[in-house]
Design an enzyme around this catalytic site. Sequence first.
Site, short mmCIF file in Angstrom:
data_model
loop_
_atom_site.label_atom_id
_atom_site.label_comp_id
_atom_site.label_asym_id
_atom_site.label_seq_id
_atom_site.Cartn_x
_atom_site.Cartn_y
_atom_site.Cartn_z
N GLY A 44 0.84 -1.21 0.00
CA GLY A 44 0.00 0.00 0.00
C GLY A 44 0.87 1.25 0.00
CG HIS A 45 3.35 2.18 3.39
ND1 HIS A 45 3.37 1.05 4.17
CD2 HIS A 45 2.79 3.14 4.16
CE1 HIS A 45 2.86 1.33 5.36
NE2 HIS A 45 2.50 2.58 5.38
CD GLN A 69 0.15 9.53 13.78
OE1 GLN A 69 0.78 10.42 13.21
NE2 GLN A 69 -0.48 8.57 13.10
N GLY A 155 -3.11 7.75 1.35
CA GLY A 155 -3.98 6.64 0.99
C GLY A 155 -5.42 6.93 1.36
NE ARG A 195 -2.19 0.62 14.94
CZ ARG A 195 -2.16 1.92 14.63
NH1 ARG A 195 -2.71 2.34 13.51
NH2 ARG A 195 -1.57 2.78 15.43
#
Length: 291
Positions: A44-45, A69, A155, A195
């Site tokens: 995805g990255h 965060q 994303g 994750r």
Amino acid sequence: MTSPDRTPPHIAETTADVRAAVIANQRAGKTIGFVPTMGALHPGHVSLMTRARQECDVVVTSIFVNPTQFGPNEDFQKYPRPRELDLKICGEAGCDIIFYPSVEVMYPAGFRTFVEVEGLSDILEGAIRPGHFRGVATVVTKLFMIVGADRAYFGQKDYQQQLIIRTMARELNIPTEVVTCPTLRDPDGMAMSSRNAYLSAEERQRGLCLSRALVAVSQSLAAGERDLSRLEATLIEQLSASSGVELDYGVIVDADTLAPLTSVASEMVALVAARVGTTRLIDNMLLKLPE
Ligand code: AMP
């Protein structure tokens, strides 16, 4: 794959170092694409880096697990930090510059300036993770100012995040264009996430109900369902069908404002969040009414 003649990325650990590297390229007339990440990189990255590679002359990626965060009981300490593997992935994806700062570089002692996007930061993910989006908006503002990119790539996977960053960049007149890229999924439909590494095989199986619920809603809309409460009921039903999944929210809201809707609108987004074991998963899907 890296071409054999590509020079390995420059790794910058200080703001002065990354600034100097970017400025040298800008003086040579090159455009800069920027991909902020927290590392533990997955395809995805890489899809964001590939898009930046296609659209810009120079690609800068940052890898920084941002403490502001994370809530006090969240996974900041245990968040994966596979430095060598991440650097290798960045090199293979064609990154030119990697900004890899320490917490002390980003937040020197006495740091006290924060960015808050009111209204968007305290709903949905923000209601469940108080302070999360203040940390995100602050670190992304800092990274935008440090890197000074022409475009930055995010994303759709983190839908509320990209909306907050768009709003923040527009309202603070930051001249970096925010580009949102599609969510990359595993073949079974699961949205890729750093994750996901926390999930056991059985938890992963249960977590599939998020993407399945989104597909069920979009199929129902495509089949002609126009009753918002029935669409939302489909979403919740699918999310509740799997045991061991604790639902945080499953909603269909306005795609631009995240405001609740009373009836179907032309641009909606279905947002879901749930806990499987101790892991929090989020996913979303844009829902457009056919013209
Ligand atoms: P993170 O490292 O989780 O902070 O994510 C860095 C960037 O990668 C954010 O813009 C995310 O939205 C994006 N991202 C994470 N997972 C995916 C995915 N499955 N597909 C596309 N982009 C993603």
